[in-house]
Design an enzyme around this catalytic site. Structure first.
Site: not given
Length: 456
Positions: A153, A274, A280, A287
């Site tokens: 979980h 970024s 970043k 992704e």
């Protein structure tokens, strides 16, 4: 091509919707290979002369060299790769090119070409997944003793080792490889010789054709042969499952690379920055792999919908079988390469993982198991007593592994004289010695078995 029956040409819209050359040109190698085998069989059976067959084979070889050097031209009037090859062959060798299509149809021709392509694609995916497995093995061996939190979980559950975690994905990839192998095996039937749908009156040697193209045997039913696309669905379903596994690992890399977790630093090779925030480091490769899984599953569903209501035998709907397979193949190949690279180059933060593994009372189950083994409590009673220990630790503002002996013994008089267990995360993982468990000794055994499997 069918001018004898039609007096007028197709409309511009019909010409465009009917043409498949923009995507089926990808089958040119398979088309030329199958054509060479077909015409050789025709000559061996006395259906065309050896001289004509030799001329045709030589012409096909020249076309292959042209396509290899310059690519396949797209002429919508020729519709597809089959007529594109035949038209060029006619330009090169004249009317004798017309003998090549004896005893075959574009229906069995495309089914054969596509099966050949899918079988090769299965081999390619197996090879890519094997490289992925080797990367996982290398990192598992490096991190056999590296402790990290195990989750259920997405909550800290029990400590495991990073090596054990990597080997979980090895097992997934192993199953993925077996699915592609199964798909390839089921596609080992050759449709060539089925003609349009009913077979042919020519005396063909279909066993010879099948053998020379690397198939196990010819298809047994001509109606099924020209309309079957199960092999493409098998490929897409294997690709979908593999992409889901890659997406799960990609998701973990995204989570692990976030600042709250800090388990891993992705290499520059698989990260982006970024346009506005100079600090970043974005896990864009992971992704994108995660996103590709949705597209691959969509490709599988697209072909399912194409095939779901088609009557026998061939229908033009089937022309839409190749774009989803080609798209899924390209996306999966890229995803495998990306995840292999991320596994190989990522910097895992041992101390951070160990620190978080030690939190959240992750060794509470070890205490419960000890109560069963050493004290003889029923597990449910041990579970209840361990819950009391967790509550006590929370009241003291510490982890269960940090409770002193006096606190633990005070939970129950039966603990007064007992030799209390090691509740450290290292002790926990070392104790998980059941087959398939996270104990470093078991992980080393799993790695050794895996290396032997890959060598075989």
């Amino acid at each position: 091509m069918w001018g004898g029956r039609f007096s007028g040409g197709p409309s511009a819209v019909m010409r465009e919707i009917n043409a498949s050359i923009p995507f089926d040109k990808r089958l040119w190698r398979q088309d030329i290979r199958a054509s060479k085998v077909h015409v050789a069989m025709l000559a061996a059976q006395g259906i065309v002369s050896e001289e004509d067959a030799a001329t045709i084979r030589e012409g096909l070889g020249r076309i292959a060299a042209e396509y290899e050097a310059d690519g396949v031209p797209e002429n919508f009037d020729l519709e597809d790769i089959h007529m594109t090859v035949e038209a060029r062959l006619t330009e090169l060798i004249g009317p004798v090119a017309g003998r090549l299509h004896t005893a075959r149809s574009r229906n069995d021709q495309v089914a054969t070409d596509f099966r050949l392509w899918v079988r090769e694609a299965c081999e390619e995916m197996e090879a890519g997944l094997a490289a992925f497995q080797r990367a996982l093995l290398a990192r598992a061996e490096e991190h056999t003793d590296t402790v990290m939190p195990g989750f259920t979980h997405l909550q800290a559950a029990q400590p495991v080792t990073l090596g054990h975690h990597m080997m979980a994905y090895y097992e997934m990839a192993k199953r993925d490889r077996s699915r592609f192998a199964d798909a390839r095996a089921r596609a080992a039937e050759c449709p060539l010789g089925s003609a349009a749908l009913a077979g042919t009156s020519f005396d063909l040697d279909r066993d010879r054709t099948a053998g020379e193209l690397g198939f196990a045997h010819p298809t047994a039913n001509s109606l099924d042969a020209v309309s079957d696309r199960d092999f493409a669905l098998d490929y897409l379903m294997a690709a979908t499952t593999a992409s889901l596994h890659l997406s799960r690992l990609a998701e973990e890399f995204v989570i692990w690379a976030s600042q709250p977790f800090g388990f891993v630093k992705l290499s520059d090779a698989y990260s982006t920055g970024s346009s506005i925030m100079p600090q970043k480091r974005n896990p864009d490769a992971a992704e994108l792999v995660r996103g590709h899984a949705g597209r691959i599953a969509g490709c599988m569903q697209a072909l399912v919908m194409v095939m779901k209501g088609l009557p026998l035998a061939y229908a033009k709907d089937t022309q839409d079988d190749k774009p989803p397979v080609f798209e899924a193949h390209d996306l999966l190949a890229l995803s495998i390469a990306a995840m292999t690279g991320m596994v190989e180059t990522s910097d895992f933060r041992r101390e951070r993982m160990r620190d978080l593994a030690a939190g959240g009372h992750s060794t509470a189950t070890d205490f419960a198991d000890w109560l069963v083994r050493a004290i003889g409590l029923p597990f449910r009673e041990a579970h209840h007593l361990t819950g009391a220990a967790v509550k006590l630790a929370e009241e003291k503002g510490c982890d269960i592994s940090e409770l002193d002996d006096a606190s633990l013994r005070g939970l129950d008089p039966r603990l007064a004289e007992a030799q209390l267990p090691d509740l450290s995360v290292e002790g926990s993982v070392a104790s998980r010695m059941s087959y398939g468990g996270t104990a470093p000794a078991r992980v080393r055994e799993a790695i050794a078995r895996a290396r032997k499997e890959l060598d075989q």
